[in-house]
Design a protein around this motif. Structure first.
Motif, PDB file in Angstrom:
ATOM      1  N   PHE A  30       0.810  -1.215   0.000  1.00 11.19           N
ATOM      2  CA  PHE A  30       0.000   0.000   0.000  1.00 11.19           C
ATOM      3  C   PHE A  30       0.847   1.270   0.000  1.00 11.19           C
ATOM      4  CE2 PHE A  30      -2.302  -3.318   2.390  1.00 11.19           C
ATOM      5  CZ  PHE A  30      -3.446  -3.412   1.616  1.00 11.19           C
ATOM      6  N   SER A  31       2.161   1.148  -0.006  1.00 13.44           N
ATOM      7  CA  SER A  31       3.020   2.319   0.178  1.00 13.44           C
ATOM      8  C   SER A  31       2.928   3.308  -0.980  1.00 13.44           C
ATOM      9  CB  SER A  31       4.476   1.876   0.377  1.00 13.44           C
ATOM     10  OG  SER A  31       4.910   1.121  -0.744  1.00 13.44           O
ATOM     11  N   GLY A  32       2.634   2.838  -2.182  1.00 11.99           N
ATOM     12  CA  GLY A  32       2.602   3.739  -3.338  1.00 11.99           C
ATOM     13  C   GLY A  32       1.223   4.246  -3.689  1.00 11.99           C
ATOM     14  N   ARG A  33       0.247   4.072  -2.796  1.00 14.28           N
ATOM     15  CA  ARG A  33      -1.121   4.484  -3.115  1.00 14.28           C
ATOM     16  C   ARG A  33      -1.260   6.000  -3.198  1.00 14.28           C
ATOM     17  NH1 ARG A  33      -4.852   2.097   1.337  1.00 14.28           N
ATOM     18  NH2 ARG A  33      -3.163   2.977   2.585  1.00 14.28           N
ATOM     19  N   LYS A  34      -2.187   6.448  -4.027  1.00 14.53           N
ATOM     20  CA  LYS A  34      -2.548   7.856  -4.097  1.00 14.53           C
ATOM     21  C   LYS A  34      -3.935   8.053  -3.481  1.00 14.53           C
ATOM     22  CE  LYS A  34       0.161   8.962  -8.204  1.00 14.53           C
ATOM     23  NZ  LYS A  34       0.131   9.522  -9.587  1.00 14.53           N
ATOM     24  N   CYS A  35      -4.232   9.294  -3.135  1.00 11.95           N
ATOM     25  CA  CYS A  35      -5.501   9.600  -2.491  1.00 11.95           C
ATOM     26  C   CYS A  35      -6.677   9.197  -3.373  1.00 11.95           C
ATOM     27  CB  CYS A  35      -5.590  11.096  -2.191  1.00 11.95           C
ATOM     28  SG  CYS A  35      -4.627  11.605  -0.762  1.00 11.95           S
ATOM     29  N   SER A  36      -7.736   8.767  -2.728  1.00 12.71           N
ATOM     30  CA  SER A  36      -8.959   8.449  -3.452  1.00 12.71           C
ATOM     31  C   SER A  36      -9.682   9.732  -3.848  1.00 12.71           C
ATOM     32  CB  SER A  36      -9.864   7.578  -2.575  1.00 12.71           C
ATOM     33  OG  SER A  36     -11.132   7.442  -3.145  1.00 12.71           O
ATOM     34  N   GLU A  37     -10.627   9.613  -4.784  1.00 16.69           N
ATOM     35  CA  GLU A  37     -11.403  10.765  -5.203  1.00 16.69           C
ATOM     36  C   GLU A  37     -12.422  11.175  -4.145  1.00 16.69           C
ATOM     37  OE1 GLU A  37     -13.147   9.856  -8.937  1.00 16.69           O
ATOM     38  OE2 GLU A  37     -11.237   9.901 -10.033  1.00 16.69           O
ATOM     39  N   VAL A  38     -12.818  10.240  -3.296  1.00 17.41           N
ATOM     40  CA  VAL A  38     -13.804  10.521  -2.246  1.00 17.41           C
ATOM     41  C   VAL A  38     -13.204  10.104  -0.906  1.00 17.41           C
ATOM     42  CG1 VAL A  38     -16.154  10.159  -1.449  1.00 17.41           C
ATOM     43  CG2 VAL A  38     -15.645  10.026  -3.890  1.00 17.41           C
ATOM     44  N   LEU A  39     -12.987  11.079  -0.022  1.00 21.09           N
ATOM     45  CA  LEU A  39     -12.368  10.819   1.275  1.00 21.09           C
ATOM     46  C   LEU A  39     -13.342  11.142   2.402  1.00 21.09           C
ATOM     47  CD1 LEU A  39      -8.691  12.197   1.194  1.00 21.09           C
ATOM     48  CD2 LEU A  39      -9.406   9.825   1.315  1.00 21.09           C
ATOM     49  N   GLY A  40     -13.245  10.375   3.465  1.00 20.00           N
ATOM     50  CA  GLY A  40     -13.935  10.681   4.708  1.00 20.00           C
ATOM     51  C   GLY A  40     -12.900  10.943   5.796  1.00 20.00           C
ATOM     52  N   ILE A  41     -13.063  12.018   6.535  1.00 16.47           N
ATOM     53  CA  ILE A  41     -12.092  12.406   7.554  1.00 16.47           C
ATOM     54  C   ILE A  41     -12.806  12.497   8.895  1.00 16.47           C
ATOM     55  CG2 ILE A  41     -10.422  14.147   8.300  1.00 16.47           C
ATOM     56  CD1 ILE A  41     -10.068  14.990   5.438  1.00 16.47           C
ATOM     57  N   ASP A  42     -12.272  11.789   9.878  1.00 18.74           N
ATOM     58  CA  ASP A  42     -12.844  11.826  11.229  1.00 18.74           C
ATOM     59  C   ASP A  42     -11.758  11.421  12.203  1.00 18.74           C
ATOM     60  OD1 ASP A  42     -14.673  12.295  13.156  1.00 18.74           O
ATOM     61  OD2 ASP A  42     -15.929  10.547  12.757  1.00 18.74           O
ATOM     62  N   GLU A  43     -11.953  11.746  13.487  1.00 17.09           N
ATOM     63  CA  GLU A  43     -10.946  11.418  14.494  1.00 17.09           C
ATOM     64  C   GLU A  43     -11.478  10.373  15.460  1.00 17.09           C
ATOM     65  OE1 GLU A  43     -13.542  14.180  16.702  1.00 17.09           O
ATOM     66  OE2 GLU A  43     -12.681  14.207  14.686  1.00 17.09           O
ATOM     67  N   HIS A  44     -10.547   9.674  16.120  1.00 17.07           N
ATOM     68  CA  HIS A  44     -10.902   8.759  17.193  1.00 17.07           C
ATOM     69  C   HIS A  44      -9.797   8.787  18.235  1.00 17.07           C
ATOM     70  CE1 HIS A  44      -8.269   6.217  14.713  1.00 17.07           C
ATOM     71  NE2 HIS A  44      -8.052   5.498  15.794  1.00 17.07           N
ATOM     72  N   PHE A  45     -10.142   8.391  19.446  1.00 16.69           N
ATOM     73  CA  PHE A  45      -9.203   8.480  20.568  1.00 16.69           C
ATOM     74  C   PHE A  45      -8.156   7.373  20.472  1.00 16.69           C
ATOM     75  CE2 PHE A  45      -7.974   7.547  24.989  1.00 16.69           C
ATOM     76  CZ  PHE A  45      -7.486   8.786  25.354  1.00 16.69           C
ATOM     77  N   PHE A  46      -6.889   7.749  20.766  1.00 13.90           N
ATOM     78  CA  PHE A  46      -5.795   6.777  20.728  1.00 13.90           C
ATOM     79  C   PHE A  46      -5.261   6.480  22.128  1.00 13.90           C
ATOM     80  CE2 PHE A  46      -1.152   5.921  20.202  1.00 13.90           C
ATOM     81  CZ  PHE A  46      -1.280   4.662  19.630  1.00 13.90           C
ATOM     82  N   SER A  47      -4.756   7.475  22.819  1.00 17.72           N
ATOM     83  CA  SER A  47      -4.244   7.263  24.172  1.00 17.72           C
ATOM     84  C   SER A  47      -4.276   8.587  24.928  1.00 17.72           C
ATOM     85  CB  SER A  47      -2.809   6.713  24.145  1.00 17.72           C
ATOM     86  OG  SER A  47      -1.915   7.681  23.627  1.00 17.72           O
ATOM     87  N   LYS A  48      -4.187   8.505  26.257  1.00 16.10           N
ATOM     88  CA  LYS A  48      -4.207   9.715  27.070  1.00 16.10           C
ATOM     89  C   LYS A  48      -2.978  10.586  26.820  1.00 16.10           C
ATOM     90  CE  LYS A  48      -6.971   7.865  30.884  1.00 16.10           C
ATOM     91  NZ  LYS A  48      -7.007   7.578  32.337  1.00 16.10           N
ATOM     92  N   ARG A  49      -1.861   9.955  26.559  1.00 18.84           N
ATOM     93  CA  ARG A  49      -0.627  10.712  26.365  1.00 18.84           C
ATOM     94  C   ARG A  49      -0.578  11.368  24.984  1.00 18.84           C
ATOM     95  NH1 ARG A  49       5.082   8.034  27.764  1.00 18.84           N
ATOM     96  NH2 ARG A  49       4.169   8.362  29.840  1.00 18.84           N
TER      97      ARG A  49
END
Length: 391
Positions: free
Chosen positions: A142-161
Motif C-alpha cells: 500500500f506504500s505507493g497508493r494515491k488519495c482516493s477521489e472521495v475521502l472521509g475524515i474523522d478522528e478517534h481516541f488513541f491514548s491519554k498521552r
C-alpha cells in the motif's frame, strides 16, 4: 517410497519418506537449480551433506517437521563455500514461510499469542516478531497508493498521552487509506504535505469541525466539502433538547418522554404517538418546537438531488435559519448560527450521498484492534495493523 515433488514447499524438493502421526516427519532433499551467490557460476563441487530440521505448516491439527538434506558446495570459479538458497525457506530460518504464515493468520484471526505458544510450542515474542514482519510485508503493497477521489475524515481516541488520531478513509472503495497522529492543523501538516495525489480528491466528507474544514480547503484545493448527515441531524437534535429544557425543565428530565421525542415521528408505535401527543397538546410551545425539529430533519434527510433540484431546498434551509434566529430561544439562535456557518456544506448533502458511516464503522474495528492489544502505546505499530487489517 518413490520420490515425489513437495508442492507445498516449492519446486526442487523430493520426498524420500513420510512417517509419524503427530508430528509428521517428512524426509526430503533439495535437488533444485544451484548457482554461486557471488559470481552466479554453476561450476560447483559437492563438499558435504547436512540434515536440517525445519518446522512446516500443520496438516489439520497434526504438526509437521521436515528433515531436509542440504548439500554444501564449493564454487570452482571464485573459491567460495556455500549452501544453496531454497524457495519457501529463508536463510538462517528453522521454519518454512508456510508455517510462519499459518501463525500470522491465526494471530490475525483473533487467537492470542499465549494460545499460539501452547499450540505451536514457540515463544510469544516469536509470534509478535513474525506477525510484525508479516504486517510490514503487507504494508509495502500500500506504500505507493494515491488519495482516493472521495475521502472521509474523522478522528478517534488513541491514548491519554498522545491524544487523538485522524482517520482518512477511502469512501469509494470502503477501506482505510491512512491514519495520522493528531487532529489539529499543526499536527497534521507534515503528513498532509507528503500525501500523494491530493489534487485528485473531489469530495471530502467531514463532521461540523472548523479545523477539518480549514485543513481540507488548504490541502485539498479541488475537493468539495460535504457535511456528514448524521452529525448535522445530531446537532439539530441536541439544540432542540436544549430548547426543550429551557421551556420545560421538568418534562425534559422524564426519560420516557425523552425517548419518544428523540425518535422520528414515523417510527413511533400508535400507543407511543398517543402518549407523545397528550404531552404536546398540554404544552403548545414545545409542540411547535417539536414540529419544527421534525420538519427540519425531513429536509436534511433528502438525498439524490441534482443541482437544479437543490435550489428550492436551499431556499427552504435559509428560511429555517431565519425562523430559528428570531425564535427567541438561545438554543435555537445558536443552531441558526451553526446552520448558516455550514450552509454550503449542508447543501452538498443533497447531491452527494457519501457519509462518514463507513469511517465510523472502521473506528469500531480499530477499537477492537486496540482492545486486543490492551491499548497501543506505539503509534507506528498501531498504524501498521490498521492499514493491513482495515485497508
Amino acid at each position: 517410497m518413490p520420490k515425489r515433488k513437495i508442492e507445498f514447499i516449492g519446486k526442487g524438493f523430493n520426498i524420500h519418506s513420510v512417517s509419524g502421526h503427530d508430528p509428521i516427519i517428512i524426509k526430503a532433499e533439495y535437488v533444485g537449480p544451484v548457482a554461486c551467490p557471488d559470481c552466479n557460476s554453476k561450476q560447483l563441487r559437492v563438499k558435504d551433506r547436512i540434515e536440517r530440521l525445519i518446522r512446516h505448516e500443520s496438516f489439520g491439527r497434526q504438526k509437521s517437521w521436515i528433515r531436509l538434506i542440504v548439500r554444501k558446495y564449493h564454487c570452482l570459479a571464485c573459491n567460495r563455500y556455500f549452501r544453496p538458497r531454497m524457495p519457501g525457506i529463508l536463510p538462517y530460518k528453522r521454519s518454512t514461510e508456510y508455517f510462519r504464515r499459518e501463525v500470522c493468520l491465526n494471530h490475525r484471526d483473533g487467537i492470542s499469542q499465549a494460545q499460539i505458544r501452547r499450540n505451536c510450542r514457540i515463544g510469544t515474542a516469536t509470534v509478535e516478531r513474525w506477525f510484525h514482519d508479516h504486517l510490514e510485508l503487507k504494508e509495502r503493497m500500500f506504500s505507493g497508493r494515491k488519495c482516493s477521489e472521495v475521502l472521509g475524515i474523522d478522528e478517534h481516541f488513541f491514548s491519554k498521552r498522545k491524544g487523538y488520531v485522524t482517520t482518512f478513509c477511502d469512501l469509494k472503495k470502503h477501506r482505510v487509506f491512512e491514519p495520522a497522529m493528531g487532529r489539529t492543523h499543526d499536527a497534521l501538516e507534515p503528513f498532509l504535505r507528503g500525501l500523494k495525489g491530493r489534487e485528485r480528491v473531489k469530495v471530502v466528507c467531514i463532521d461540523l469541525s472548523s479545523s477539518y474544514r480549514a485543513i481540507v480547503r488548504k490541502f485539498f484545493p479541488n475537493a468539495r466539502i460535504v457535511s456528514d448527515r448524521f452529525h448535522v441531524i445530531r446537532t439539530v437534535l441536541q439544540h432542540f433538547l436544549a430548547g426543550w429544557k429551557q421551556l420545560d425543565p421538568e418534562g425534559r428530565r422524564n426519560r420516557g418522554l425523552l425517548s419518544l421525542v428523540r425518535r422520528h415521528a414515523d417510527k413511533l408505535r400508535p400507543d407511543q404517538k398517543e402518549r407523545l401527543d397528550r404531552y404536546l397538546d398540554a404544552h403548545p410551545a414545545i409542540s411547535e418546537l417539536y414540529q419544527a425539529k421534525e420538519s427540519l430533519c425531513r429536509l436534511l434527510n433528502i438525498k439524490h438531488r441534482t443541482k437544479k433540484q437543490s435550489q428550492p431546498l436551499i431556499r427552504r434551509l435559509l428560511n429555517w435559519i431565519w425562523k430559528l434566529r428570531y425564535s427567541g430561544l438561545p438554543a435555537m439562535e445558536t443552531l441558526a448560527s451553526t446552520l448558516e456557518n455550514w450552509s454550503a456544506e449542508i447543501a452538498c448533502m443533497w447531491r452527494f450521498t457519501k457519509n462518514n458511516g463507513i469511517t465510523e464503522g472502521f473506528h469500531t474495528k480499530m477499537e477492537v484492534i486496540q482492545r486486543r492489544a490492551y491499548g497501543f502505546k506505539n503509534f507506528a505499530n498501531y498504524r501498521l495493523r490498521v492499514i493491513v487489517l482495515c485497508g
